[in-house]
Write an enzyme that holds these catalytic residues in place. Sequence first.
Site, PDB file in Angstrom:
ATOM      1  N   ASP A  12       0.803  -1.109  -0.474  1.00 42.99           N
ATOM      2  CA  ASP A  12       0.260   0.053  -0.426  1.00 42.99           C
ATOM      3  C   ASP A  12       0.797   1.462   0.199  1.00 42.99           C
ATOM      4  OD1 ASP A  12      -2.596   1.223  -0.140  1.00 42.99           O
ATOM      5  OD2 ASP A  12      -2.593   1.349   2.040  1.00 42.99           O
ATOM      6  N   ASN A  60     -11.619  -1.188  -5.037  1.00 45.52           N
ATOM      7  CA  ASN A  60     -10.268  -0.655  -5.437  1.00 45.52           C
ATOM      8  C   ASN A  60     -10.614  -0.199  -6.930  1.00 45.52           C
ATOM      9  OD1 ASN A  60      -7.131  -2.678  -4.548  1.00 45.52           O
ATOM     10  ND2 ASN A  60      -8.341  -0.624  -3.230  1.00 45.52           N
TER      11      ASN A  60
END
Lengths: 214, 214
Positions: A12, A60
């Site tokens: 991330d 996402n």
Amino acid sequence: MKLPNHIGIIPDGNRRWAVKNKLSKEKGYVFGLTPGMKLFKLCERLGIKELTYYGFTTDNTKRPLIQRKAFTEACVEAVKMLSKEDVSLLVVGNTDSNMFPKALLPYTIRKNLGSGGMKLNFLVNYGWEWDLGKTQHSRTTNRHSIISSLNSHDISRVDLIIRWGGRRRLSGFLPVQSVYSDFYIIDDYWPDFKAEHLIKALKWYNNQDITLGG
Amino acid sequence: MKLPNHIGIIPDGNRRWAVKNKLSKEKGYVFGLTPGMKLFKLCERLGIKELTYYGFTTDNTKRPLIQRKAFTEACVEAVKMLSKEDVSLLVVGNTDSNMFPKALLPYTIRKNLGSGGMKLNFLVNYGWEWDLGKTQHSRTTNRHSIISSLNSHDISRVDLIIRWGGRRRLSGFLPVQSVYSDFYIIDDYWPDFKAEHLIKALKWYNNQDITLGG
């Protein structure tokens, strides 16, 4: 030193890294490719048996198109790079959706590549609800039958999850395989990966008392 | 200040606390009761809408009998204490097994007690496989239908999980409701609970960017 059999990687912070480096957000993803290869090589040298990368999720894909294109391309490229290694490679994700990149369809059946070796899994257009949604059983409390009914049934229990970018959450990463995983959080963004991050995580893991509830 | 709607509590470290205090391991559990009430009162004052305590799991019941008796009694006592408060109380766990304390059977249907108020859940003889094992659906990717098929369907998504005792893992705690939870770890053992622990966790949570994958 006690090593985890299976490490889950949550890479991330690509967008935040891009902003920090005065780039537009979507430009961050491509800078995650070299870290991914470096990490793989380190794990291979250490003899880690299984590695799962969190590519992108069905959630996402709701992001702006320019970002979606960028992270999808980065995942396709990552899988292609890893497919040149000696690995047992599997891409896991919802192929029924348009969001799944067609270039990765051949990898949705596990393939032994090169001289085989590490079990390497890559989650692409993965969703926890997609993973759990295939289950067809009635009032079982048998772990094996639950696990075998998952869409991700070919991915083992995860011992250690390492997340870059400072957030302390799973974000839907393999909820069943993660029930007993130990979490290690690295504040640096994923494109700033250093070998030292992995070493620190493994040293920390070595000191954990693994009880599995017992 | 942004407060979590639902906090999950993993009150770990009772046995290690006992050993540190020169008691036998099983003596630690009873010292978790006062902390549990203090935490509840604090959350009530702050207006937290839902709280879930991790009592014991089906895995925990494999521990020595003397420990099993001690943590079961502590859970029964905790639920009885909490049942005197203004709460909407529910005990969730596998009642088909002998390990489930009969005294708690009346609480396995949600009860509004006193003038009602906070939604309070207590996991007793809970197992993640038991929770997921009732699902009967075919190839759904609908989150609501998966959640409604859980044995814990009356427990909401968890925003913040606080774990005492330093371990950084879920240990099977509500895998579906925890997919997007933020984790906060406190190194002190649960019997050493201080109000300051909760305050620190809430301040940390306030600074988290909650994206739910978007």
